[in-house]
Write a protein that holds these residues in place. Structure first.
Motif, PDB file in Angstrom:
ATOM      1  N   SER A  34       0.796  -1.223   0.000  1.00  0.00           N
ATOM      2  CA  SER A  34       0.000   0.000   0.000  1.00  0.00           C
ATOM      3  C   SER A  34       0.830   1.275   0.000  1.00  0.00           C
ATOM      4  O   SER A  34       0.373   2.305  -0.511  1.00  0.00           O
ATOM      5  CB  SER A  34      -0.925   0.013   1.222  1.00  0.00           C
ATOM      6  OG  SER A  34      -1.793  -1.094   1.217  1.00  0.00           O
ATOM      7  N   HIS A  73       5.549   1.893  -3.683  1.00  0.00           N
ATOM      8  CA  HIS A  73       5.184   2.887  -4.690  1.00  0.00           C
ATOM      9  C   HIS A  73       6.205   4.023  -4.709  1.00  0.00           C
ATOM     10  O   HIS A  73       6.868   4.298  -3.703  1.00  0.00           O
ATOM     11  CB  HIS A  73       3.791   3.436  -4.403  1.00  0.00           C
ATOM     12  CG  HIS A  73       2.741   2.366  -4.374  1.00  0.00           C
ATOM     13  ND1 HIS A  73       2.188   1.820  -5.511  1.00  0.00           N
ATOM     14  CD2 HIS A  73       2.177   1.699  -3.326  1.00  0.00           C
ATOM     15  CE1 HIS A  73       1.321   0.897  -5.175  1.00  0.00           C
ATOM     16  NE2 HIS A  73       1.299   0.785  -3.852  1.00  0.00           N
ATOM     17  N   GLU A 105       0.636   7.475  -6.421  1.00  0.00           N
ATOM     18  CA  GLU A 105       0.531   6.061  -6.751  1.00  0.00           C
ATOM     19  C   GLU A 105      -0.002   5.255  -5.572  1.00  0.00           C
ATOM     20  O   GLU A 105      -0.829   4.354  -5.735  1.00  0.00           O
ATOM     21  CB  GLU A 105       1.897   5.514  -7.160  1.00  0.00           C
ATOM     22  CG  GLU A 105       2.387   5.950  -8.523  1.00  0.00           C
ATOM     23  CD  GLU A 105       3.716   5.304  -8.863  1.00  0.00           C
ATOM     24  OE1 GLU A 105       4.122   4.347  -8.173  1.00  0.00           O
ATOM     25  OE2 GLU A 105       4.349   5.762  -9.822  1.00  0.00           O
ATOM     26  N   ALA A 165      -3.772   5.914  -5.191  1.00  0.00           N
ATOM     27  CA  ALA A 165      -4.543   5.236  -6.234  1.00  0.00           C
ATOM     28  C   ALA A 165      -4.640   3.744  -5.944  1.00  0.00           C
ATOM     29  O   ALA A 165      -5.711   3.136  -6.109  1.00  0.00           O
ATOM     30  CB  ALA A 165      -3.910   5.478  -7.604  1.00  0.00           C
ATOM     31  N   TYR A 166      -3.545   3.148  -5.503  1.00  0.00           N
ATOM     32  CA  TYR A 166      -3.551   1.724  -5.183  1.00  0.00           C
ATOM     33  C   TYR A 166      -4.498   1.431  -4.022  1.00  0.00           C
ATOM     34  O   TYR A 166      -5.315   0.492  -4.093  1.00  0.00           O
ATOM     35  CB  TYR A 166      -2.144   1.255  -4.832  1.00  0.00           C
ATOM     36  CG  TYR A 166      -2.087  -0.193  -4.386  1.00  0.00           C
ATOM     37  CD1 TYR A 166      -1.953  -1.227  -5.316  1.00  0.00           C
ATOM     38  CD2 TYR A 166      -2.196  -0.533  -3.039  1.00  0.00           C
ATOM     39  CE1 TYR A 166      -1.927  -2.554  -4.912  1.00  0.00           C
ATOM     40  CE2 TYR A 166      -2.174  -1.859  -2.625  1.00  0.00           C
ATOM     41  CZ  TYR A 166      -2.031  -2.860  -3.563  1.00  0.00           C
ATOM     42  OH  TYR A 166      -2.013  -4.177  -3.154  1.00  0.00           O
ATOM     43  N   ALA A 174      -8.185   1.895  -4.923  1.00  0.00           N
ATOM     44  CA  ALA A 174      -8.598   0.830  -5.843  1.00  0.00           C
ATOM     45  C   ALA A 174      -8.808  -0.489  -5.108  1.00  0.00           C
ATOM     46  O   ALA A 174      -9.763  -1.228  -5.388  1.00  0.00           O
ATOM     47  CB  ALA A 174      -7.566   0.663  -6.951  1.00  0.00           C
ATOM     48  N   GLN A 175      -7.920  -0.810  -4.177  1.00  0.00           N
ATOM     49  CA  GLN A 175      -8.068  -2.045  -3.427  1.00  0.00           C
ATOM     50  C   GLN A 175      -9.350  -2.052  -2.606  1.00  0.00           C
ATOM     51  O   GLN A 175     -10.046  -3.062  -2.526  1.00  0.00           O
ATOM     52  CB  GLN A 175      -6.857  -2.247  -2.508  1.00  0.00           C
ATOM     53  CG  GLN A 175      -5.575  -2.591  -3.250  1.00  0.00           C
ATOM     54  CD  GLN A 175      -5.675  -3.921  -3.976  1.00  0.00           C
ATOM     55  OE1 GLN A 175      -6.136  -4.905  -3.424  1.00  0.00           O
ATOM     56  NE2 GLN A 175      -5.226  -3.941  -5.230  1.00  0.00           N
ATOM     57  N   GLU A 235      -7.249  -3.117 -10.581  1.00  0.00           N
ATOM     58  CA  GLU A 235      -6.301  -2.602 -11.555  1.00  0.00           C
ATOM     59  C   GLU A 235      -6.959  -1.597 -12.491  1.00  0.00           C
ATOM     60  O   GLU A 235      -6.357  -0.564 -12.834  1.00  0.00           O
ATOM     61  CB  GLU A 235      -5.681  -3.746 -12.366  1.00  0.00           C
ATOM     62  CG  GLU A 235      -4.666  -3.299 -13.405  1.00  0.00           C
ATOM     63  CD  GLU A 235      -3.544  -2.433 -12.828  1.00  0.00           C
ATOM     64  OE1 GLU A 235      -3.043  -1.561 -13.566  1.00  0.00           O
ATOM     65  OE2 GLU A 235      -3.175  -2.621 -11.644  1.00  0.00           O
ATOM     66  N   ARG A 250      -7.432   1.562 -10.385  1.00  0.00           N
ATOM     67  CA  ARG A 250      -6.139   2.219 -10.178  1.00  0.00           C
ATOM     68  C   ARG A 250      -5.692   2.946 -11.440  1.00  0.00           C
ATOM     69  O   ARG A 250      -5.230   4.097 -11.375  1.00  0.00           O
ATOM     70  CB  ARG A 250      -5.085   1.178  -9.782  1.00  0.00           C
ATOM     71  CG  ARG A 250      -3.749   1.782  -9.353  1.00  0.00           C
ATOM     72  CD  ARG A 250      -2.639   0.764  -9.434  1.00  0.00           C
ATOM     73  NE  ARG A 250      -2.383   0.367 -10.812  1.00  0.00           N
ATOM     74  CZ  ARG A 250      -1.657   1.086 -11.659  1.00  0.00           C
ATOM     75  NH1 ARG A 250      -1.103   2.232 -11.298  1.00  0.00           N
ATOM     76  NH2 ARG A 250      -1.487   0.669 -12.901  1.00  0.00           N
ATOM     77  N   TYR A 278      -7.553   6.113 -11.838  1.00  0.00           N
ATOM     78  CA  TYR A 278      -7.112   7.142 -10.896  1.00  0.00           C
ATOM     79  C   TYR A 278      -5.790   7.754 -11.352  1.00  0.00           C
ATOM     80  O   TYR A 278      -5.604   8.979 -11.292  1.00  0.00           O
ATOM     81  CB  TYR A 278      -6.974   6.559  -9.485  1.00  0.00           C
ATOM     82  CG  TYR A 278      -7.415   7.539  -8.412  1.00  0.00           C
ATOM     83  CD1 TYR A 278      -7.085   8.885  -8.488  1.00  0.00           C
ATOM     84  CD2 TYR A 278      -8.168   7.122  -7.332  1.00  0.00           C
ATOM     85  CE1 TYR A 278      -7.493   9.777  -7.506  1.00  0.00           C
ATOM     86  CE2 TYR A 278      -8.587   8.008  -6.349  1.00  0.00           C
ATOM     87  CZ  TYR A 278      -8.252   9.332  -6.452  1.00  0.00           C
ATOM     88  OH  TYR A 278      -8.661  10.225  -5.491  1.00  0.00           O
TER      89      TYR A 278
END
Length: 272
Positions: A41, A45, A50, A53-54, A57-58, A68, A71, A74
């Motif tokens: 998380s 990155h 980044e 966004a990760y 998204a998760q 994905e 992400r 985003y």
């Protein structure tokens, strides 16, 4: 490049990202069992953007639209609209400045659903503005399930928004929330019927909205005003005042130059 190699690269120009990484490294030292989630998380990155966004998204991954894909959307939004980057950083700082229960930026990045709900909305709003309305509505639907908030993708948000606890926050399509606003749980910015057009509240900068407040109709909450917990607001609120009750009425001054920063919901300071 492996996650470990990327994590080792120095980040010297971004103080906020450097601070988040330092907190993440401290978590890994103290709680090695959490190293996988922290690397995935945060430390895996290259930038704060980044990582955000990760993480968003998760949390929004429900299988039908993959993490994905979210992400990637985003990352595209951050690239195309630099204001999203500035806004989410202001939101992150606002959490630390206004929540006495928080001492680390990483808490908001990893765990806080109020922060995540606002940042998920920023992506949904960008999609909405760019004609990708089905994707935006999908994110709204999933965010409603995950974060217990329901913010229409068309809603315009300023920077430095602090949504404390988040549960039960509902915002209608034509509402606006300006910069540096603080909002507690159970708040509704809603309409008063099924009419079309501009029908939702406009919350100006520096406002504090207490838990459970209902603000209804195309009305304005003036800058640096304070709305008491449980208030039902049916008419515009003058700037720098406190309103309370059902229906709400002015009960005094806002009690502080910056109510959204002071976070004071008691009324002993209204000057009655």
């Amino acid at each position: 490049m492996s996650a470990e190699a990327r994590a080792a690269r120095p980040q010297v120009t971004d103080w906020l990202w450097r601070k988040v990484r330092s907190e993440a490294q401290d978590v890994v030292r103290r709680e090695p069992e959490l190293s996988t989630v922290v690397y995935a998380s945060i430390l895996g990155h290259l930038t704060l953007e980044e990582a955000l966004a990760y993480r968003i998204a998760q949390r929004l991954d429900r299988g039908m639209v993959s993490a994905e894909l979210i992400r990637a959307a985003y990352i595209e939004a951050l690239r195309e609209d630099p204001d999203i980057k500035l806004a989410f950083r202001a939101d992150l700082v606002a959490v630390i400045e206004r929540d006495p229960a928080v001492g680390r930026y990483i808490d908001a990045m990893l765990y806080f659903k109020g922060f995540h709900a606002i940042e998920a909305h920023r992506l949904a709003h960008w999609l909405w503005k760019n004609g990708r309305r089905d994707f935006a509505r999908h994110l709204q639907s999933v965010a409603s399930e995950v974060f217990q908030t329901d913010i229409h993708p068309a809603v315009r948000l300023g920077r430095g928004i602090f949504l404390d606890h988040a549960t039960g926050f509902v915002v209608g399509e034509t509402a606006e929330i300006a910069d540096n606003v603080s909002i507690l749980q159970g708040v509704t910015l809603g309409g008063t019927g099924k009419g079309l057009g501009d029908r939702h509240p406009k919350v100006r900068s520096g406002v504090l909205i207490g838990a459970g407040a209902k603000i209804l109709g195309n009305i304005e909450v003036g800058e640096r005003a304070r709305v008491g917990a449980g208030a039902v607001v049916l008419s515009s609120v003058p700037p720098r005042t406190t309103v309370a009750g059902s229906p709400a009425r002015v009960v005094g001054s806002a009690g502080a130059d910056e109510p959204s920063q002071a976070m004071n919901q008691m009324f002993y300071d209204v000057g009655l």
